[in-house]
Design an enzyme around this catalytic site. Structure first.
Site, PDB file in Angstrom:
ATOM      1  N   CYS A 136      53.238   6.757  23.828  1.00  0.00           N
ATOM      2  CA  CYS A 136      54.186   5.847  23.514  1.00  0.00           C
ATOM      3  C   CYS A 136      54.294   4.524  24.547  1.00  0.00           C
ATOM      4  O   CYS A 136      53.660   4.694  25.632  1.00  0.00           O
ATOM      5  CB  CYS A 136      55.640   6.328  23.508  1.00  0.00           C
ATOM      6  N   CYS A 180      55.119   5.732  28.377  1.00  0.00           N
ATOM      7  CA  CYS A 180      54.019   6.344  28.756  1.00  0.00           C
ATOM      8  C   CYS A 180      52.695   5.596  28.980  1.00  0.00           C
ATOM      9  O   CYS A 180      52.143   5.943  30.053  1.00  0.00           O
ATOM     10  CB  CYS A 180      53.687   7.791  28.044  1.00  0.00           C
ATOM     11  N   HIS A 193      58.886  12.780  29.057  1.00  0.00           N
ATOM     12  CA  HIS A 193      57.608  12.851  28.228  1.00  0.00           C
ATOM     13  C   HIS A 193      56.550  13.798  28.780  1.00  0.00           C
ATOM     14  O   HIS A 193      56.760  13.662  29.918  1.00  0.00           O
ATOM     15  CB  HIS A 193      57.208  11.690  27.633  1.00  0.00           C
ATOM     16  N   GLU A 219      53.694  13.112  29.391  1.00  0.00           N
ATOM     17  CA  GLU A 219      52.677  12.535  30.353  1.00  0.00           C
ATOM     18  C   GLU A 219      53.328  12.021  31.601  1.00  0.00           C
ATOM     19  O   GLU A 219      52.848  12.140  32.685  1.00  0.00           O
ATOM     20  CB  GLU A 219      52.216  10.987  29.796  1.00  0.00           C
TER      21      GLU A 219
HETATM   22 ZN   LIG Z   1      55.839   8.952  25.752  1.00  0.00          ZN
END
Ligand SMILES: [Zn+2]
Length: 149
Positions: A82, A85, A52, A54
């Site tokens: 999410c 992250c 992801h 991040e």
């Molecule tokens: Zn994430």
């Protein structure tokens, strides 16, 4: 670097991710006014469900300063993080989290698990939401519309 400029940098990463066929989410880590790590989603390219924006921005920032923690650094991301992250941001000791669009379906900061409000969360960043929200939301909307058509 101002908040809006930093979010613009994150939006640039999000657009680049979208152009690669990835979900258009982008993030940057800023320390002392300079971007020290950036990333856009790369889950498809890397065959890695944890790639992801991040996570990639945090990894690169840690490499850049040679530390496993990013004390005093701020993270800008175009979409509400999410659970994965949110945890990574906590582990990295990020000082402030700025995010753009809220994510009622997958977010874990203001939705779902509300990670930073749990007793098991040992470092919570200050959270500022809605920064550059319109642009981030439009990018995601266009992306998912294009995939449906
Ligand atoms: Zn994430």
């Amino acid at each position: 670097m101002s908040r809006l400029n930093s979010m613009d940098e994150a939006l640039t990463e999000a657009r680049a991710a979208g152009a690669r066929g990835e979900t258009p989410v982008g993030a940057v880590v800023v320390l002392d006014g300079a971007v020290i790590g950036r990333g856009g989603n790369e889950t498809r390219a890397r065959l890695d469900p944890t790639a992801h924006a991040e996570v990639l921005a945090i990894r690169r920032a840690c490499e850049a300063i040679g530390s496993e923690r990013l004390v005093g650094a701020d993270l800008y991301v175009t979409l509400e993080p999410c659970a994965l992250c949110a945890a990574a941001i906590s582990f990295a000791r990020i000082r402030r989290l700025y995010f753009g669009a809220a994510d009622p379906k997958g977010g874990a900061v203001e939705h779902g698990p509300r990670f930073y409000g749990q007793d098991t969360c040992h470092h919570a960043p200050e959270v500022y939401s809605g920064i550059g929200e319109g642009d981030a939301a439009a990018l995601l909307r266009d992306f998912f519309r294009a995939r449906r058509d």
